[in-house]
Design a protein around this motif. Structure first.
Motif, PDB file in Angstrom:
ATOM      1  N   VAL A 203       0.837  -1.208   0.000  1.00  0.00           N
ATOM      2  CA  VAL A 203       0.000   0.000   0.000  1.00  0.00           C
ATOM      3  C   VAL A 203       0.874   1.262   0.000  1.00  0.00           C
ATOM      4  O   VAL A 203       0.639   2.190  -0.786  1.00  0.00           O
ATOM      5  CB  VAL A 203      -0.942   0.031   1.215  1.00  0.00           C
ATOM      6  N   GLY A 204       1.853   1.294   0.891  1.00  0.00           N
ATOM      7  CA  GLY A 204       2.704   2.473   1.007  1.00  0.00           C
ATOM      8  C   GLY A 204       3.422   2.799  -0.297  1.00  0.00           C
ATOM      9  O   GLY A 204       4.023   1.936  -0.930  1.00  0.00           O
ATOM     10  N   GLY A 205       3.330   4.065  -0.690  1.00  0.00           N
ATOM     11  CA  GLY A 205       4.024   4.520  -1.888  1.00  0.00           C
ATOM     12  C   GLY A 205       3.322   4.218  -3.199  1.00  0.00           C
ATOM     13  O   GLY A 205       3.843   4.536  -4.267  1.00  0.00           O
ATOM     14  N   ILE A 206       2.136   3.621  -3.147  1.00  0.00           N
ATOM     15  CA  ILE A 206       1.373   3.304  -4.357  1.00  0.00           C
ATOM     16  C   ILE A 206       0.248   4.330  -4.481  1.00  0.00           C
ATOM     17  O   ILE A 206      -0.721   4.299  -3.708  1.00  0.00           O
ATOM     18  CB  ILE A 206       0.800   1.877  -4.288  1.00  0.00           C
ATOM     19  N   PRO A 207       0.356   5.251  -5.429  1.00  0.00           N
ATOM     20  CA  PRO A 207      -0.593   6.378  -5.513  1.00  0.00           C
ATOM     21  C   PRO A 207      -2.058   5.963  -5.570  1.00  0.00           C
ATOM     22  O   PRO A 207      -2.903   6.586  -4.909  1.00  0.00           O
ATOM     23  CB  PRO A 207      -0.163   7.096  -6.801  1.00  0.00           C
ATOM     24  N   LYS A 208      -2.406   4.932  -6.319  1.00  0.00           N
ATOM     25  CA  LYS A 208      -3.817   4.577  -6.488  1.00  0.00           C
ATOM     26  C   LYS A 208      -4.440   4.005  -5.218  1.00  0.00           C
ATOM     27  O   LYS A 208      -5.666   3.877  -5.126  1.00  0.00           O
ATOM     28  CB  LYS A 208      -3.983   3.578  -7.632  1.00  0.00           C
ATOM     29  N   LEU A 209      -3.608   3.666  -4.226  1.00  0.00           N
ATOM     30  CA  LEU A 209      -4.112   3.112  -2.973  1.00  0.00           C
ATOM     31  C   LEU A 209      -4.049   4.100  -1.814  1.00  0.00           C
ATOM     32  O   LEU A 209      -4.374   3.754  -0.675  1.00  0.00           O
ATOM     33  CB  LEU A 209      -3.329   1.847  -2.594  1.00  0.00           C
ATOM     34  N   ASN A 210      -3.632   5.328  -2.123  1.00  0.00           N
ATOM     35  CA  ASN A 210      -3.496   6.347  -1.086  1.00  0.00           C
ATOM     36  C   ASN A 210      -4.238   7.610  -1.469  1.00  0.00           C
ATOM     37  O   ASN A 210      -4.569   7.845  -2.638  1.00  0.00           O
ATOM     38  CB  ASN A 210      -2.014   6.664  -0.854  1.00  0.00           C
ATOM     39  N   GLN A 211      -4.499   8.422  -0.461  1.00  0.00           N
ATOM     40  CA  GLN A 211      -5.135   9.711  -0.679  1.00  0.00           C
ATOM     41  C   GLN A 211      -4.132  10.690  -1.299  1.00  0.00           C
ATOM     42  O   GLN A 211      -2.961  10.358  -1.490  1.00  0.00           O
ATOM     43  CB  GLN A 211      -5.689  10.238   0.637  1.00  0.00           C
ATOM     44  N   ALA A 212      -4.589  11.890  -1.565  1.00  0.00           N
ATOM     45  CA  ALA A 212      -3.755  12.865  -2.272  1.00  0.00           C
ATOM     46  C   ALA A 212      -2.468  13.202  -1.523  1.00  0.00           C
ATOM     47  O   ALA A 212      -1.466  13.571  -2.139  1.00  0.00           O
ATOM     48  CB  ALA A 212      -4.559  14.145  -2.529  1.00  0.00           C
ATOM     49  N   ASP A 213      -2.483  13.043  -0.172  1.00  0.00           N
ATOM     50  CA  ASP A 213      -1.278  13.364   0.589  1.00  0.00           C
ATOM     51  C   ASP A 213      -0.184  12.316   0.427  1.00  0.00           C
ATOM     52  O   ASP A 213       0.953  12.519   0.856  1.00  0.00           O
ATOM     53  CB  ASP A 213      -1.611  13.568   2.068  1.00  0.00           C
ATOM     54  N   GLY A 214      -0.517  11.175  -0.161  1.00  0.00           N
ATOM     55  CA  GLY A 214       0.470  10.133  -0.368  1.00  0.00           C
ATOM     56  C   GLY A 214       0.859   9.368   0.885  1.00  0.00           C
ATOM     57  O   GLY A 214       1.760   8.525   0.854  1.00  0.00           O
ATOM     58  N   ILE A 215       0.177   9.635   1.990  1.00  0.00           N
ATOM     59  CA  ILE A 215       0.519   9.013   3.278  1.00  0.00           C
ATOM     60  C   ILE A 215      -0.600   8.116   3.785  1.00  0.00           C
ATOM     61  O   ILE A 215      -0.344   7.003   4.250  1.00  0.00           O
ATOM     62  CB  ILE A 215       0.833  10.097   4.338  1.00  0.00           C
ATOM     63  N   HIS A 216      -1.833   8.604   3.666  1.00  0.00           N
ATOM     64  CA  HIS A 216      -2.971   7.894   4.259  1.00  0.00           C
ATOM     65  C   HIS A 216      -3.690   7.059   3.202  1.00  0.00           C
ATOM     66  O   HIS A 216      -4.027   7.569   2.126  1.00  0.00           O
ATOM     67  CB  HIS A 216      -3.949   8.886   4.888  1.00  0.00           C
ATOM     68  N   PRO A 217      -3.941   5.787   3.502  1.00  0.00           N
ATOM     69  CA  PRO A 217      -4.624   4.915   2.539  1.00  0.00           C
ATOM     70  C   PRO A 217      -6.041   5.401   2.231  1.00  0.00           C
ATOM     71  O   PRO A 217      -6.716   5.974   3.088  1.00  0.00           O
ATOM     72  CB  PRO A 217      -4.653   3.554   3.239  1.00  0.00           C
ATOM     73  N   ASN A 218      -6.468   5.167   1.013  1.00  0.00           N
ATOM     74  CA  ASN A 218      -7.867   5.382   0.656  1.00  0.00           C
ATOM     75  C   ASN A 218      -8.637   4.098   0.972  1.00  0.00           C
ATOM     76  O   ASN A 218      -8.047   3.138   1.488  1.00  0.00           O
ATOM     77  CB  ASN A 218      -7.979   5.797  -0.819  1.00  0.00           C
ATOM     78  N   PRO A 219      -9.940   4.050   0.717  1.00  0.00           N
ATOM     79  CA  PRO A 219     -10.688   2.835   1.059  1.00  0.00           C
ATOM     80  C   PRO A 219     -10.094   1.548   0.473  1.00  0.00           C
ATOM     81  O   PRO A 219     -10.051   0.522   1.155  1.00  0.00           O
ATOM     82  CB  PRO A 219     -12.083   3.125   0.508  1.00  0.00           C
TER      83      PRO A 219
END
Length: 238
Positions: A203-219
């Motif tokens: 998950v970490g560092g993968i843009p499509k799995l994170n919010q715009a901040d690049g730190i917090h995962p999206n759903p």
């Protein structure tokens, strides 16, 4: 007033006392919430039902914005997804999410005693990421995490401690980054805790799995994080 002779007078007095006591008794019972329904009521023949006491044990997630589900709905955060998996598996546990956005290990140390007012069966410790992102001294991070686990051992001696490993970008230098990554395994080994090697694996560092901040995962990212956690704690719960 007409006076009654002898036994008849005594009988009258006793009868009056019995009537008065009966009235008091009825009045007292009617002030209670569980008074009997009147005759003819649909509940007149029902027996009182006792409320069952929950015997479920607690899985406590103690962390920062990752556990708190920053930027997503509460039901989309990985602790809630773990709770759904527990329910689907019919396991006798309930999940409590004690995640707090922005929390550091120092903040966690200060509030752990309050959070552990009730015993827990499984304690998932997800802190340290904010320390690393802020470049805080790793000696303090180590001491704070150790203090949190010591408190858990003291307040819930039978609890299984699960420590979520974290990694950070190499912005602060390779040595700091390496020491940060390794301190989680070292603490897990020292405390006989169970280690989630890297909470944000895949998950970490993968843009499509994170919010715009690049730190917090999206759903979608939280679903993968939940799988990472579930792979480690499922054997504990079973």
């Amino acid at each position: 007033m007409k006076f009654l002779p002898g036994n008849r007078m005594l009988y009258s007095v006793m009868s009056g006392l019995m009537i008065l006591l009966t009235v008091w008794g009825c009045g007292s019972s009617e002030t209670k919430s569980d008074k009997k329904p009147a005759a003819g009521s649909t509940q007149a023949t029902e027996q009182p039902k006792s409320t069952p006491t929950s015997t479920k044990q607690t899985v406590l997630f103690f962390g920062n914005s990752l556990a708190a589900g920053y930027g997503v709905e509460p039901g989309q955060a990985f602790p809630a997804l773990i709770g759904a998996k527990i329910d689907s598996a019919g396991l006798n546990y309930t999940v409590v999410n004690a995640g707090l956005s922005g929390e550091t290990t120092a903040g966690g140390k200060s509030r752990i005693g309050w959070v552990l007012r009730q015993p827990v069966a499984v304690f998932v410790l997800e802190l340290g990421g904010n320390d690393g992102l802020r470049g805080l001294p790793l000696s303090a991070t180590r001491q704070n995490l150790q203090a949190i686990m010591d408190t858990v051992r003291r307040k819930s001696p039978q609890a299984t401690i699960v420590l979520a490993g974290m990694q950070i970008p190499p912005n602060l230098g390779t040595e700091y980054t390496r020491e940060f990554r390794e301190l989680f395994k070292q603490l897990a080994d020292k405390n006989k805790a169970i280690l989630i090697p890297f909470l944000l694996e895949n998950v970490g560092g993968i843009p499509k799995l994170n919010q715009a901040d690049g730190i917090h995962p999206n759903p979608a990212g939280h679903k993968i994080v939940a799988e990472n956690v579930w792979a480690v704690i499922k054997p504990i719960l079973q």
